[in-house]
Design a protein around this motif. Structure first.
Motif, PDB file in Angstrom:
ATOM      1  N   VAL A 198      69.561  23.179 -21.453  1.00 31.19           N
ATOM      2  CA  VAL A 198      70.676  24.050 -21.061  1.00 31.19           C
ATOM      3  C   VAL A 198      70.856  25.024 -22.214  1.00 31.19           C
ATOM      4  O   VAL A 198      71.282  24.643 -23.307  1.00 31.19           O
ATOM      5  CB  VAL A 198      71.958  23.241 -20.807  1.00 31.19           C
ATOM      6  CG1 VAL A 198      73.097  24.179 -20.411  1.00 31.19           C
ATOM      7  CG2 VAL A 198      71.715  22.185 -19.721  1.00 31.19           C
ATOM      8  N   ALA A 199      70.474  26.285 -21.998  1.00 30.40           N
ATOM      9  CA  ALA A 199      70.448  27.267 -23.076  1.00 30.40           C
ATOM     10  C   ALA A 199      71.838  27.707 -23.489  1.00 30.40           C
ATOM     11  O   ALA A 199      72.080  28.019 -24.665  1.00 30.40           O
ATOM     12  CB  ALA A 199      69.626  28.487 -22.653  1.00 30.40           C
ATOM     13  N   ALA A 200      72.776  27.734 -22.540  1.00 27.79           N
ATOM     14  CA  ALA A 200      74.138  28.177 -22.855  1.00 27.79           C
ATOM     15  C   ALA A 200      75.076  27.701 -21.767  1.00 27.79           C
ATOM     16  O   ALA A 200      74.666  27.485 -20.621  1.00 27.79           O
ATOM     17  CB  ALA A 200      74.199  29.697 -22.978  1.00 27.79           C
ATOM     18  N   ALA A 201      76.341  27.540 -22.114  1.00 34.26           N
ATOM     19  CA  ALA A 201      77.373  27.196 -21.144  1.00 34.26           C
ATOM     20  C   ALA A 201      78.701  27.719 -21.662  1.00 34.26           C
ATOM     21  O   ALA A 201      79.000  27.601 -22.860  1.00 34.26           O
ATOM     22  CB  ALA A 201      77.447  25.683 -20.920  1.00 34.26           C
ATOM     23  N   THR A 202      79.472  28.310 -20.779  1.00 33.41           N
ATOM     24  CA  THR A 202      80.771  28.853 -21.171  1.00 33.41           C
ATOM     25  C   THR A 202      81.742  28.712 -20.016  1.00 33.41           C
ATOM     26  O   THR A 202      81.336  28.508 -18.867  1.00 33.41           O
ATOM     27  CB  THR A 202      80.644  30.334 -21.589  1.00 33.41           C
ATOM     28  OG1 THR A 202      81.884  30.779 -22.152  1.00 33.41           O
ATOM     29  CG2 THR A 202      80.288  31.220 -20.396  1.00 33.41           C
ATOM     30  N   ARG A 203      83.015  28.827 -20.318  1.00 35.10           N
ATOM     31  CA  ARG A 203      84.052  28.670 -19.304  1.00 35.10           C
ATOM     32  C   ARG A 203      84.535  30.016 -18.798  1.00 35.10           C
ATOM     33  O   ARG A 203      84.527  31.014 -19.516  1.00 35.10           O
ATOM     34  CB  ARG A 203      85.238  27.885 -19.863  1.00 35.10           C
ATOM     35  CG  ARG A 203      84.873  26.470 -20.286  1.00 35.10           C
ATOM     36  CD  ARG A 203      86.114  25.642 -20.539  1.00 35.10           C
ATOM     37  NE  ARG A 203      85.774  24.322 -21.059  1.00 35.10           N
ATOM     38  CZ  ARG A 203      85.394  23.291 -20.327  1.00 35.10           C
ATOM     39  NH1 ARG A 203      85.304  23.440 -19.018  1.00 35.10           N
ATOM     40  NH2 ARG A 203      85.106  22.126 -20.885  1.00 35.10           N
ATOM     41  N   GLY A 204      84.967  30.023 -17.543  1.00 36.01           N
ATOM     42  CA  GLY A 204      85.593  31.183 -16.929  1.00 36.01           C
ATOM     43  C   GLY A 204      87.009  30.833 -16.510  1.00 36.01           C
ATOM     44  O   GLY A 204      87.600  29.885 -17.040  1.00 36.01           O
ATOM     45  N   THR A 289      72.605  14.130 -13.606  1.00 33.82           N
ATOM     46  CA  THR A 289      73.683  13.718 -14.512  1.00 33.82           C
ATOM     47  C   THR A 289      73.363  14.110 -15.947  1.00 33.82           C
ATOM     48  O   THR A 289      74.235  14.595 -16.688  1.00 33.82           O
ATOM     49  CB  THR A 289      73.905  12.198 -14.410  1.00 33.82           C
ATOM     50  OG1 THR A 289      74.391  11.883 -13.100  1.00 33.82           O
ATOM     51  CG2 THR A 289      74.911  11.708 -15.439  1.00 33.82           C
ATOM     52  N   GLU A 290      72.111  13.921 -16.361  1.00 33.33           N
ATOM     53  CA  GLU A 290      71.721  14.256 -17.732  1.00 33.33           C
ATOM     54  C   GLU A 290      71.867  15.755 -18.003  1.00 33.33           C
ATOM     55  O   GLU A 290      72.346  16.160 -19.075  1.00 33.33           O
ATOM     56  CB  GLU A 290      70.281  13.807 -17.978  1.00 33.33           C
ATOM     57  CG  GLU A 290      70.128  12.296 -18.026  1.00 33.33           C
ATOM     58  CD  GLU A 290      68.667  11.842 -18.021  1.00 33.33           C
ATOM     59  OE1 GLU A 290      68.416  10.680 -18.417  1.00 33.33           O
ATOM     60  OE2 GLU A 290      67.790  12.648 -17.621  1.00 33.33           O
ATOM     61  N   VAL A 291      71.484  16.581 -17.043  1.00 34.09           N
ATOM     62  CA  VAL A 291      71.591  18.037 -17.217  1.00 34.09           C
ATOM     63  C   VAL A 291      73.060  18.451 -17.297  1.00 34.09           C
ATOM     64  O   VAL A 291      73.455  19.251 -18.161  1.00 34.09           O
ATOM     65  CB  VAL A 291      70.881  18.773 -16.075  1.00 34.09           C
ATOM     66  CG1 VAL A 291      71.143  20.280 -16.151  1.00 34.09           C
ATOM     67  CG2 VAL A 291      69.382  18.496 -16.105  1.00 34.09           C
ATOM     68  N   LEU A 292      73.886  17.909 -16.418  1.00 28.28           N
ATOM     69  CA  LEU A 292      75.306  18.258 -16.429  1.00 28.28           C
ATOM     70  C   LEU A 292      75.986  17.785 -17.713  1.00 28.28           C
ATOM     71  O   LEU A 292      76.861  18.473 -18.249  1.00 28.28           O
ATOM     72  CB  LEU A 292      75.995  17.658 -15.208  1.00 28.28           C
ATOM     73  CG  LEU A 292      75.545  18.214 -13.861  1.00 28.28           C
ATOM     74  CD1 LEU A 292      76.206  17.456 -12.719  1.00 28.28           C
ATOM     75  CD2 LEU A 292      75.843  19.703 -13.748  1.00 28.28           C
ATOM     76  N   ALA A 293      75.592  16.623 -18.216  1.00 30.05           N
ATOM     77  CA  ALA A 293      76.158  16.129 -19.474  1.00 30.05           C
ATOM     78  C   ALA A 293      75.778  17.045 -20.631  1.00 30.05           C
ATOM     79  O   ALA A 293      76.580  17.272 -21.552  1.00 30.05           O
ATOM     80  CB  ALA A 293      75.684  14.702 -19.737  1.00 30.05           C
ATOM     81  N   GLU A 294      74.562  17.585 -20.599  1.00 28.44           N
ATOM     82  CA  GLU A 294      74.148  18.513 -21.641  1.00 28.44           C
ATOM     83  C   GLU A 294      74.990  19.787 -21.590  1.00 28.44           C
ATOM     84  O   GLU A 294      75.418  20.308 -22.631  1.00 28.44           O
ATOM     85  CB  GLU A 294      72.664  18.844 -21.473  1.00 28.44           C
ATOM     86  CG  GLU A 294      72.080  19.694 -22.588  1.00 28.44           C
ATOM     87  CD  GLU A 294      70.600  19.969 -22.427  1.00 28.44           C
ATOM     88  OE1 GLU A 294      70.085  20.850 -23.154  1.00 28.44           O
ATOM     89  OE2 GLU A 294      69.950  19.317 -21.592  1.00 28.44           O
ATOM     90  N   ALA A 295      75.235  20.271 -20.388  1.00 23.85           N
ATOM     91  CA  ALA A 295      76.083  21.459 -20.246  1.00 23.85           C
ATOM     92  C   ALA A 295      77.504  21.167 -20.708  1.00 23.85           C
ATOM     93  O   ALA A 295      78.132  21.979 -21.403  1.00 23.85           O
ATOM     94  CB  ALA A 295      76.089  21.923 -18.789  1.00 23.85           C
ATOM     95  N   GLU A 296      78.019  19.994 -20.354  1.00 25.06           N
ATOM     96  CA  GLU A 296      79.374  19.621 -20.750  1.00 25.06           C
ATOM     97  C   GLU A 296      79.502  19.560 -22.267  1.00 25.06           C
ATOM     98  O   GLU A 296      80.529  19.979 -22.840  1.00 25.06           O
ATOM     99  CB  GLU A 296      79.730  18.275 -20.131  1.00 25.06           C
ATOM    100  CG  GLU A 296      81.172  17.844 -20.368  1.00 25.06           C
ATOM    101  CD  GLU A 296      81.484  16.549 -19.659  1.00 25.06           C
ATOM    102  OE1 GLU A 296      82.411  16.534 -18.818  1.00 25.06           O
ATOM    103  OE2 GLU A 296      80.808  15.535 -19.919  1.00 25.06           O
ATOM    104  N   GLY A 300      82.207  21.837 -24.899  1.00 26.59           N
ATOM    105  CA  GLY A 300      83.211  21.299 -25.809  1.00 26.59           C
ATOM    106  C   GLY A 300      84.405  20.761 -25.040  1.00 26.59           C
ATOM    107  O   GLY A 300      84.304  20.356 -23.888  1.00 26.59           O
ATOM    108  N   GLY A 301      85.556  20.756 -25.671  1.00 27.69           N
ATOM    109  CA  GLY A 301      86.757  20.197 -25.050  1.00 27.69           C
ATOM    110  C   GLY A 301      87.478  21.170 -24.150  1.00 27.69           C
ATOM    111  O   GLY A 301      86.941  22.165 -23.718  1.00 27.69           O
TER     112      GLY A 301
END
Length: 311
Positions: A198-204, A289-296, A300-301
């Motif tokens: 997962v190269a990046a993840a951010t919130r909207g 599940t593993e991919v989603l956990a990596e994104a999570e 962060g919090g």
């Protein structure tokens, strides 16, 4: 235990919430090759009510239900599902699971390992994967290959509309990443290959999540996931771009979830009878599940909290 008695596989339902009431119980009752033996729930009164409405038996003890069936369908929160699925697999029962398999990698791995050790069949109900149009499209695009990039938008209005799932505690806690993220991955992974990272993840806004995935096939994809979209903006779309041009996931007929779950029941029967794993088995759901956990972890919090956008 013999899977056949009276021409069908004996199956029990674990769960009594809105999803069990609206989808699982009607499908199990309608399926011609499933013998709907009974219901167990954490609220015995709800189990009695649901069982009465569908002409079956309520069980107060989950082990008593497991003793009377060949398989179980689970319609409970992910953490509860993981514990019960391990218990059922160790008892030799086939599993019709819901997504996400778990929201904790260790719990998901425990389910997959219990399934493998017991040699039972497992099918995870990624709803969209059990629609004929989606299945055909995925097969065609995977065979075509040469994809450069993809985008998947899964926008729900669970917290901004009148959804019966708005009060779901686990959805309030985990948000769109875990509720609709599995749907998006269930379509992308068989076409683009596994996720290398997962190269990046951010919130909207609200519980919205944007994630960028690097796939083993060389393509990248962008996910936009939300349960707090304005109702008028809700919907799902997947677009692929590559050497063959542009391909868009076709819209499915609005048939509801029950027909899709009937097909998932067919898939469980086939996997149990042949011993051949279904593409949407517990092992595949563990990878999701593993991919989603990596994104999570990248997010962060904070969030989701179930707070609708603009409120």
């Amino acid at each position: 235990m013999d899977d056949e008695r009276g021409g069908g596989m004996r199956i029990g339902l674990l769960g009594t919430g809105p999803w069990a009431e609206r989808t699982h119980a009607p499908a199990l009752r309608r399926h011609e090759e499933l013998d709907f033996v009974g219901v167990w729930g954490r609220r015995p009164d709800a189990a009695r009510d649901l069982a009465e409405r569908h002409g079956t038996r309520a069980y107060e003890d989950v082990d008593a239900l497991l003793a009377d069936v060949d398989a179980v369908a689970l319609a409970v929160p992910p953490a509860v599902q993981a514990r019960l699925a391990v218990r059922a697999a160790r008892a030799g029962r086939h599993l019709l699971l819901d997504k996400p398999l778990a929201t904790d990698v260790a719990e998901g791995r425990a389910v997959a390992e219990a399934v493998r050790a017991a040699g039972v069949a497992s099918v995870v109900f990624f709803t969209v994967r059990f629609r004929p149009e989606t299945r055909a499209w995925i097969g065609e695009q995977a065979a075509r290959g040469g994809w450069f990039t993809a985008r998947a938008q899964w926008l729900g209005a669970v917290f901004t509309g009148d959804s019966p799932y708005a009060a779901s505690p686990w959805r309030r806690e985990k948000g769109a990443l875990w509720d609709v993220g599995p749907h998006a991955l269930s379509v992308l992974l068989p076409v683009l290959g596994d996720v290398r990272r997962v190269a990046a993840a951010t919130r909207g806004p609200g519980d919205t999540v944007h994630a960028v995935l690097d796939h083993a096939g060389g393509a990248s994809s962008v996910l936009t996931l939300s349960l707090t979209a304005p109702p008028a903006a809700a919907g799902a779309a997947v677009e692929l771009r590559g050497a063959a041009g542009v391909s868009v996931l076709p819209e499915s007929a609005d048939e509801g979830a029950v027909p899709a779950l009937l097909r998932a029941g067919d898939a469980l029967l086939a996997a149990a009878r042949t011993g051949r794993p279904h593409p949407c088995d517990a092992a595949f759901a563990l990878r999701v599940t593993e991919v989603l956990a990596e994104a999570e972890a990248l997010l962060g919090g904070a969030a989701p909290g179930g707070s609708p956008a603009g409120r």
